[in-house]
Design an enzyme around this catalytic site. Structure first.
Site, PDB file in Angstrom:
ATOM      1  N   TYR A   1      52.037 102.469  88.938  1.00 45.59           N
ATOM      2  CA  TYR A   1      53.229 101.638  88.760  1.00 45.59           C
ATOM      3  C   TYR A   1      54.508 102.465  88.957  1.00 45.59           C
ATOM      4  CZ  TYR A   1      56.668  98.581  86.556  1.00 45.59           C
ATOM      5  OH  TYR A   1      57.776  97.804  86.310  1.00 45.59           O
TER       6      TYR A   1
ATOM      7  N   SER B   1      62.518  99.969  87.828  1.00 43.33           N
ATOM      8  CA  SER B   1      62.143 100.174  86.424  1.00 43.33           C
ATOM      9  C   SER B   1      62.498 101.604  86.053  1.00 43.33           C
ATOM     10  CB  SER B   1      60.639  99.959  86.241  1.00 43.33           C
ATOM     11  OG  SER B   1      60.212 100.440  84.983  1.00 43.33           O
TER      12      SER B   1
END
Length: 241
Positions: free
Chosen positions: A152, A139
């Protein structure tokens, strides 16, 4: 671009979103898919849609034994593994005052540990065969410093460090390793955030569609034998609603 006819491609998190779109893109290029996720009914429907001998394999990749069982299933069924796409993941973001620490362990398990286990197991088999590709879905959050996304983003950064090291270690073995790092993409992750009453990122940033990210996966999977695409970062060019 290289044709994937006859190649066996494993995609985790394949029941929806980027995983399902990536499976479709690889099947369109000629690959036979092993579709991995928890929702067996969705996997079976997708396997039927893709054809080419594709098969569903229901598993929770957060289970530490799941990568080994998946590896053994693929080798037992097809005697080879050509492409592994580690896509399964989860997102839980919140400021420290609201972060649910019970979410920490499952996030580590699915976003990092499962990728390391699966990559290592399949890399050994691919190295012995003298060819193969591992594509890990990261990501752009791996390189964003913002409140509430430390866990995250930290796990995605760890995933990228591991992936880069694996690529260097396997250089010259015939096994290629790369990363696809999407920006905000419309998936069930954001629907889950909304269901929990959290503002989802697609409310603030024009989201891409899963097919946009799948195209990047297909580019890596079909690259020339002479190259190893190490990283593709994908950002939205315009509002894709």
């Amino acid at each position: 671009m290289e044709n994937l006819e006859g190649q066996i491609a494993i995609v985790t998190g394949a029941s929806s979103g980027i995983g399902a779109a990536s499976a479709r893109a690889l099947a369109e290029a000629g690959a036979t898919l092993v579709l991995v996720a928890r929702r067996a009914d969705r996997l079976t429907a997708l396997a039927d849609e893709l054809g080419r001998g594709s098969t569903a394999y229901a598993a929770d990749m957060a289970d530490p034994d799941a990568p080994q069982r998946l590896h053994d299933f693929v080798l037992g069924r097809f005697s080879r593994a050509d492409i592994l796409v580690n896509n399964a993941g989860m997102l839980h973001a919140a400021p420290i005052d609201a972060f649910d620490l019970d979410q920490l362990r499952p996030m580590i398990a699915i976003n990092y540990e499962a990728v390391v286990r699966a990559s290592t197991l399949f890399a050994r088999t691919m190295k012995a065969a003298g060819k193969g590709q591992i594509i890990n879905i990261s990501s752009i959050g791996a390189n964003i410093t913002a409140p509430g996304v430390g866990v995250y983003g930290g796990l995605k950064r760890a995933l990228e460090a591991f992936t880069d090291c694996l690529r260097v270690e396997l250089a010259g073995s015939g096994v290629k390793v790369g990363i696809v790092a999407p920006g905000t993409t419309s998936t069930e992750i954001f629907e889950d955030m909304k269901a929990r009453g959290q503002p989802s990122w697609d409310s603030f940033i024009p989201p891409m569609q899963p097919r946009d990210i799948a195209e990047a996966v297909a580019v890596i999977a079909q690259q020339s034998e002479r190259t190893n695409i190490a990283r593709i970062q994908v950002y939205a060019a315009a509002d894709s609603h």
